[in-house]
Design a protein around this motif. Structure first.
Motif, PDB file in Angstrom:
ATOM      1  N   THR A  53       0.731  -1.343  -0.120  1.00  0.00           N
ATOM      2  CA  THR A  53       0.370   0.102  -0.310  1.00  0.00           C
ATOM      3  C   THR A  53       1.099   0.822  -0.100  1.00  0.00           C
ATOM      4  O   THR A  53       2.306   1.265  -0.113  1.00  0.00           O
ATOM      5  N   ASP A  56       2.783   1.553   2.917  1.00  0.00           N
ATOM      6  CA  ASP A  56       4.674   0.762   2.664  1.00  0.00           C
ATOM      7  C   ASP A  56       5.618   1.623   1.872  1.00  0.00           C
ATOM      8  O   ASP A  56       7.189   1.398   2.768  1.00  0.00           O
ATOM      9  N   THR A  78       3.377  -6.600   3.081  1.00  0.00           N
ATOM     10  CA  THR A  78       2.765  -7.486   4.138  1.00  0.00           C
ATOM     11  C   THR A  78       2.131  -8.806   3.824  1.00  0.00           C
ATOM     12  O   THR A  78       1.587  -9.050   2.879  1.00  0.00           O
ATOM     13  N   PRO A  81      -1.710 -11.349   4.394  1.00  0.00           N
ATOM     14  CA  PRO A  81      -2.632 -10.229   4.759  1.00  0.00           C
ATOM     15  C   PRO A  81      -4.231 -10.568   5.457  1.00  0.00           C
ATOM     16  O   PRO A  81      -4.840 -11.742   4.944  1.00  0.00           O
ATOM     17  N   PHE A  82      -4.662 -10.135   6.551  1.00  0.00           N
ATOM     18  CA  PHE A  82      -5.774 -10.293   6.587  1.00  0.00           C
ATOM     19  C   PHE A  82      -7.152 -10.333   5.462  1.00  0.00           C
ATOM     20  O   PHE A  82      -6.527  -9.840   4.997  1.00  0.00           O
ATOM     21  N   PHE A 102      -5.715  -0.960   9.172  1.00  0.00           N
ATOM     22  CA  PHE A 102      -5.136  -0.663   8.065  1.00  0.00           C
ATOM     23  C   PHE A 102      -6.602  -0.766   7.123  1.00  0.00           C
ATOM     24  O   PHE A 102      -7.654  -0.771   7.900  1.00  0.00           O
ATOM     25  N   ARG A 103      -6.352   0.231   6.343  1.00  0.00           N
ATOM     26  CA  ARG A 103      -8.289   0.843   5.006  1.00  0.00           C
ATOM     27  C   ARG A 103      -7.977   0.019   4.070  1.00  0.00           C
ATOM     28  O   ARG A 103      -8.070   0.688   3.413  1.00  0.00           O
ATOM     29  N   HIS A 104      -7.415  -1.545   4.156  1.00  0.00           N
ATOM     30  CA  HIS A 104      -7.558  -2.074   2.889  1.00  0.00           C
ATOM     31  C   HIS A 104      -8.267  -3.754   3.165  1.00  0.00           C
ATOM     32  O   HIS A 104      -7.171  -4.120   4.223  1.00  0.00           O
ATOM     33  N   LEU A 105      -8.872  -4.557   2.445  1.00  0.00           N
ATOM     34  CA  LEU A 105      -9.140  -6.066   2.700  1.00  0.00           C
ATOM     35  C   LEU A 105      -9.068  -6.150   1.643  1.00  0.00           C
ATOM     36  O   LEU A 105     -10.647  -6.237   0.920  1.00  0.00           O
ATOM     37  N   PRO A 106      -8.381  -8.008   0.964  1.00  0.00           N
ATOM     38  CA  PRO A 106      -8.843  -8.711   0.408  1.00  0.00           C
ATOM     39  C   PRO A 106      -9.687  -8.728   0.601  1.00  0.00           C
ATOM     40  O   PRO A 106      -9.953  -9.511   1.768  1.00  0.00           O
TER      41      PRO A 106
HETATM   42  P1  AMP Z   1      -3.061   1.034   4.737  1.00  0.00           P
HETATM   43  O1  AMP Z   1      -3.617   1.903   5.904  1.00  0.00           O
HETATM   44  O2  AMP Z   1      -3.810  -0.002   4.267  1.00  0.00           O
HETATM   45  O3  AMP Z   1      -2.067   1.293   3.591  1.00  0.00           O
HETATM   46  O4  AMP Z   1      -2.071  -0.056   5.206  1.00  0.00           O
HETATM   47  C1  AMP Z   1      -1.237  -0.238   6.601  1.00  0.00           C
HETATM   48  C2  AMP Z   1      -0.098  -1.166   6.904  1.00  0.00           C
HETATM   49  O5  AMP Z   1      -0.528  -2.170   7.035  1.00  0.00           O
HETATM   50  C3  AMP Z   1       0.566  -1.057   5.313  1.00  0.00           C
HETATM   51  O6  AMP Z   1       2.155  -1.911   6.348  1.00  0.00           O
HETATM   52  C4  AMP Z   1      -0.428  -2.557   4.927  1.00  0.00           C
HETATM   53  O7  AMP Z   1       0.980  -3.217   4.428  1.00  0.00           O
HETATM   54  C5  AMP Z   1      -0.498  -3.178   6.014  1.00  0.00           C
HETATM   55  N1  AMP Z   1      -2.030  -3.773   5.369  1.00  0.00           N
HETATM   56  C6  AMP Z   1      -2.564  -3.230   4.804  1.00  0.00           C
HETATM   57  N2  AMP Z   1      -3.932  -4.413   4.243  1.00  0.00           N
HETATM   58  C7  AMP Z   1      -3.701  -5.531   5.423  1.00  0.00           C
HETATM   59  C8  AMP Z   1      -4.130  -6.465   5.734  1.00  0.00           C
HETATM   60  N3  AMP Z   1      -5.476  -6.523   4.711  1.00  0.00           N
HETATM   61  N4  AMP Z   1      -3.800  -7.233   5.946  1.00  0.00           N
HETATM   62  C9  AMP Z   1      -2.547  -7.051   6.587  1.00  0.00           C
HETATM   63  N5  AMP Z   1      -2.054  -5.877   6.085  1.00  0.00           N
HETATM   64  C10 AMP Z   1      -2.373  -4.680   5.630  1.00  0.00           C
END
Ligand code: AMP
Length: 147
Positions: A53, A56, A78, A81-82, A102-106
């Motif tokens: 993201t 990162d 990462t 991921p969750f 974190f702000r993304h979830l697959p």
């Molecule tokens: P974000 O807020 O989504 O930009 O992510 C903040 C941090 O959490 C970064 O180091 C991402 O790689 C990690 N991250 C984002 N989404 C996930 C996820 N679904 N599971 C684990 N780590 C995550």
């Protein structure tokens, strides 16, 4: 909030941009810029192996003065991921995003990538549910006053 991830994906689509672990950070950034997105999934074949993201990039590349062209995604993603499933609700997704920061979830459906949901999708959904509630109450009050 009982709206589900599946309902959100039905509206926004199942597209989730992905790179491989061997792509460079620069290639990942180009995709993020081209599609105006804040994260890419990292896949090997059809398996989800990581996420990369903007945060990162900010923390692990820019701050450390690394050169995006020379660093591979596998070094900075990462891993594992969750994830959520289409059955999870907006409440559950918000709880995970808030607790884990974190702000993304697959989204995985029977182990296969079915899309990605973001905090922006959650906020949009919550706002429109609130608007619907306000509209409903306004109609109710107006109906009541008319009688
Ligand atoms: P974000 O807020 O989504 O930009 O992510 C903040 C941090 O959490 C970064 O180091 C991402 O790689 C990690 N991250 C984002 N989404 C996930 C996820 N679904 N599971 C684990 N780590 C995550």
């Amino acid at each position: 909030m009982t709206t589900t991830v599946g309902q959100i994906l039905a509206l926004k689509g199942n597209k989730a941009m992905a790179v491989t672990p061997d792509n460079s950070i620069l290639e990942a950034l180009k995709i993020m810029a081209e599609f105006d997105i804040g994260a890419v999934l990292v896949t090997e074949g059809d398996q989800l192996v990581g996420i990369f993201t903007e945060r990162d990039y900010a923390r692990k590349v820019a701050l450390k003065g690394l050169v995006s062209r020379d660093v591979k995604v596998r070094e900075l993603m990462t891993a594992n991921p969750f994830t959520v499933t289409p059955e999870n609700t907006v409440d559950e997704v918000m709880q995970t995003m808030t607790n884990k920061r974190f702000r993304h979830l697959p989204v995985l459906e029977e182990g296969k990538i079915a899309g990605i949901v973001t905090i922006g999708d959650m906020v949009k959904c919550i706002v429109s549910e609130h608007e619907a509630t306000i509209q409903h109450l306004s109609n109710y009050i107006a109906g009541d006053l008319a009688t």
